[in-house]
Design a protein around this motif. Structure first.
Motif, PDB file in Angstrom:
ATOM      1  N   VAL A  10       0.876  -1.161   0.000  1.00 40.02           N
ATOM      2  CA  VAL A  10       0.000   0.000   0.000  1.00 40.02           C
ATOM      3  C   VAL A  10       0.914   1.210   0.000  1.00 40.02           C
ATOM      4  O   VAL A  10       1.695   1.408   0.936  1.00 40.02           O
ATOM      5  CB  VAL A  10      -0.933   0.030   1.233  1.00 40.02           C
ATOM      6  CG1 VAL A  10      -1.780   1.298   1.226  1.00 40.02           C
ATOM      7  CG2 VAL A  10      -1.810  -1.207   1.283  1.00 40.02           C
ATOM      8  N   GLY A  11       0.863   1.988  -1.064  1.00 38.29           N
ATOM      9  CA  GLY A  11       1.696   3.176  -1.181  1.00 38.29           C
ATOM     10  C   GLY A  11       2.927   2.926  -2.029  1.00 38.29           C
ATOM     11  O   GLY A  11       3.995   2.632  -1.517  1.00 38.29           O
ATOM     12  N   LEU A  33      -2.026  -1.905  -3.916  1.00 39.96           N
ATOM     13  CA  LEU A  33      -3.248  -1.115  -3.859  1.00 39.96           C
ATOM     14  C   LEU A  33      -2.824   0.302  -4.200  1.00 39.96           C
ATOM     15  O   LEU A  33      -2.138   0.967  -3.428  1.00 39.96           O
ATOM     16  CB  LEU A  33      -3.860  -1.168  -2.458  1.00 39.96           C
ATOM     17  CG  LEU A  33      -5.085  -0.300  -2.226  1.00 39.96           C
ATOM     18  CD1 LEU A  33      -6.256  -0.818  -3.045  1.00 39.96           C
ATOM     19  CD2 LEU A  33      -5.453  -0.269  -0.754  1.00 39.96           C
ATOM     20  N   GLN A  34      -3.164   0.735  -5.394  1.00 43.25           N
ATOM     21  CA  GLN A  34      -2.709   2.037  -5.884  1.00 43.25           C
ATOM     22  C   GLN A  34      -3.627   2.470  -7.016  1.00 43.25           C
ATOM     23  O   GLN A  34      -4.113   1.631  -7.773  1.00 43.25           O
ATOM     24  CB  GLN A  34      -1.266   1.910  -6.403  1.00 43.25           C
ATOM     25  CG  GLN A  34      -0.664   3.154  -6.982  1.00 43.25           C
ATOM     26  CD  GLN A  34      -0.097   4.073  -5.920  1.00 43.25           C
ATOM     27  OE1 GLN A  34       0.038   3.698  -4.773  1.00 43.25           O
ATOM     28  NE2 GLN A  34       0.213   5.293  -6.313  1.00 43.25           N
ATOM     29  N   GLY A  47       5.896  -7.195 -13.199  1.00 42.46           N
ATOM     30  CA  GLY A  47       5.286  -8.495 -12.939  1.00 42.46           C
ATOM     31  C   GLY A  47       4.323  -8.488 -11.773  1.00 42.46           C
ATOM     32  O   GLY A  47       3.754  -9.517 -11.418  1.00 42.46           O
ATOM     33  N   GLY A  48       4.140  -7.327 -11.160  1.00 38.17           N
ATOM     34  CA  GLY A  48       3.184  -7.195 -10.065  1.00 38.17           C
ATOM     35  C   GLY A  48       1.778  -7.062 -10.598  1.00 38.17           C
ATOM     36  O   GLY A  48       1.559  -6.902 -11.799  1.00 38.17           O
ATOM     37  N   SER A  49       0.816  -7.123  -9.696  1.00 35.16           N
ATOM     38  CA  SER A  49      -0.578  -6.951 -10.100  1.00 35.16           C
ATOM     39  C   SER A  49      -1.255  -5.936  -9.200  1.00 35.16           C
ATOM     40  O   SER A  49      -0.860  -5.726  -8.058  1.00 35.16           O
ATOM     41  CB  SER A  49      -1.321  -8.293 -10.063  1.00 35.16           C
ATOM     42  OG  SER A  49      -1.320  -8.815  -8.752  1.00 35.16           O
ATOM     43  N   GLN A  50      -2.286  -5.314  -9.742  1.00 35.33           N
ATOM     44  CA  GLN A  50      -3.053  -4.324  -9.004  1.00 35.33           C
ATOM     45  C   GLN A  50      -4.149  -5.045  -8.236  1.00 35.33           C
ATOM     46  O   GLN A  50      -4.736  -6.015  -8.709  1.00 35.33           O
ATOM     47  CB  GLN A  50      -3.670  -3.314  -9.965  1.00 35.33           C
ATOM     48  CG  GLN A  50      -4.371  -2.174  -9.260  1.00 35.33           C
ATOM     49  CD  GLN A  50      -4.820  -1.097 -10.245  1.00 35.33           C
ATOM     50  OE1 GLN A  50      -4.736  -1.267 -11.454  1.00 35.33           O
ATOM     51  NE2 GLN A  50      -5.279   0.021  -9.716  1.00 35.33           N
ATOM     52  N   CYS A  51      -4.417  -4.585  -7.013  1.00 32.76           N
ATOM     53  CA  CYS A  51      -5.500  -5.162  -6.226  1.00 32.76           C
ATOM     54  C   CYS A  51      -6.427  -4.049  -5.761  1.00 32.76           C
ATOM     55  O   CYS A  51      -6.065  -2.883  -5.746  1.00 32.76           O
ATOM     56  CB  CYS A  51      -4.960  -5.969  -5.049  1.00 32.76           C
ATOM     57  SG  CYS A  51      -4.016  -5.028  -3.838  1.00 32.76           S
TER      58      CYS A  51
END
Length: 184
Positions: A10-11, A33-34, A47-51
């Motif tokens: 987060v952030g 979370l962004q 390679g990250g994902s948004q939640c």
């Protein structure tokens, strides 16, 4: 039930992008979370994902927010994360907030959510052998540190651990910086 190899941020910031890349290389699934924007785009390219919720992760929740009110809202508002954190999740708090506030958050989280809480002061190394490398100074109770150590190690080039009261990592960095200022 969330996967125990998922780490949520987060952030997002430039430093957290680097930490996320290190976690991805270490085999963790990383989500953030962004709001959409350049940092989220860069995070997804890594390679990250948004939640949509900070509770998507099971292993750790890394909070890189520096404002007390935003952190309180994240955890303790009517839709706050405290109610949904899984037992034994590691909560890593960016320690740019006062140690006394970190301690209040830790107390509320450990009493209400049965999680492990540590702080993480993140910076760039300034000494010759650490110049430009990601350095994390972390503190917390021994059981929390034990749970957080693999994640903290995966995110940093150099990790300093201070067993005991949360906030000690930040305090030790402040003392070290004062000593270095006097010596130079």
């Amino acid at each position: 039930m969330a996967s125990r190899d998922v780490v949520s941020f987060v952030g997002l910031s430039e430093l957290s992008l680097e930490m996320a890349a290190s976690l991805l290389q270490a085999g963790y699934k990383v989500q953030a979370l962004q709001q959409t924007g350049p940092l989220m785009d860069a995070f997804v390219k890594l390679g990250g994902s948004q939640c949509n919720s900070p509770i998507g992760g099971g292993k750790a929740l890394i909070v890189l927010i520096s404002h007390d009110d935003d952190i309180n809202n994240l955890f303790f508002s009517s839709t706050g994360a405290c109610k949904e954190l899984e037992r034994d999740t590691v909560v890593i708090l960016h320690s740019n907030i006062l140690p006394s506030h970190l301690q209040k958050i830790e107390k509320c989280l450990t009493e209400n959510a049965e999680v492990f809480v540590v702080d993480a002061y993140v910076s760039r190394g300034t000494f010759e052998h650490l110049s430009g490398k990601l350095v994390i100074s972390s503190s917390g109770k021994s059981d929390a540190i034990a749970m957080a150590r693999p994640i903290l190690s995966a995110m940093s080039d150099k990790l300093y651990i201070f067993d005991g009261e949360i906030g000690a990592g930040r305090n030790s960095i402040n003392v070290s910086n004062c000593i270095l200022d006097v010596l130079h």
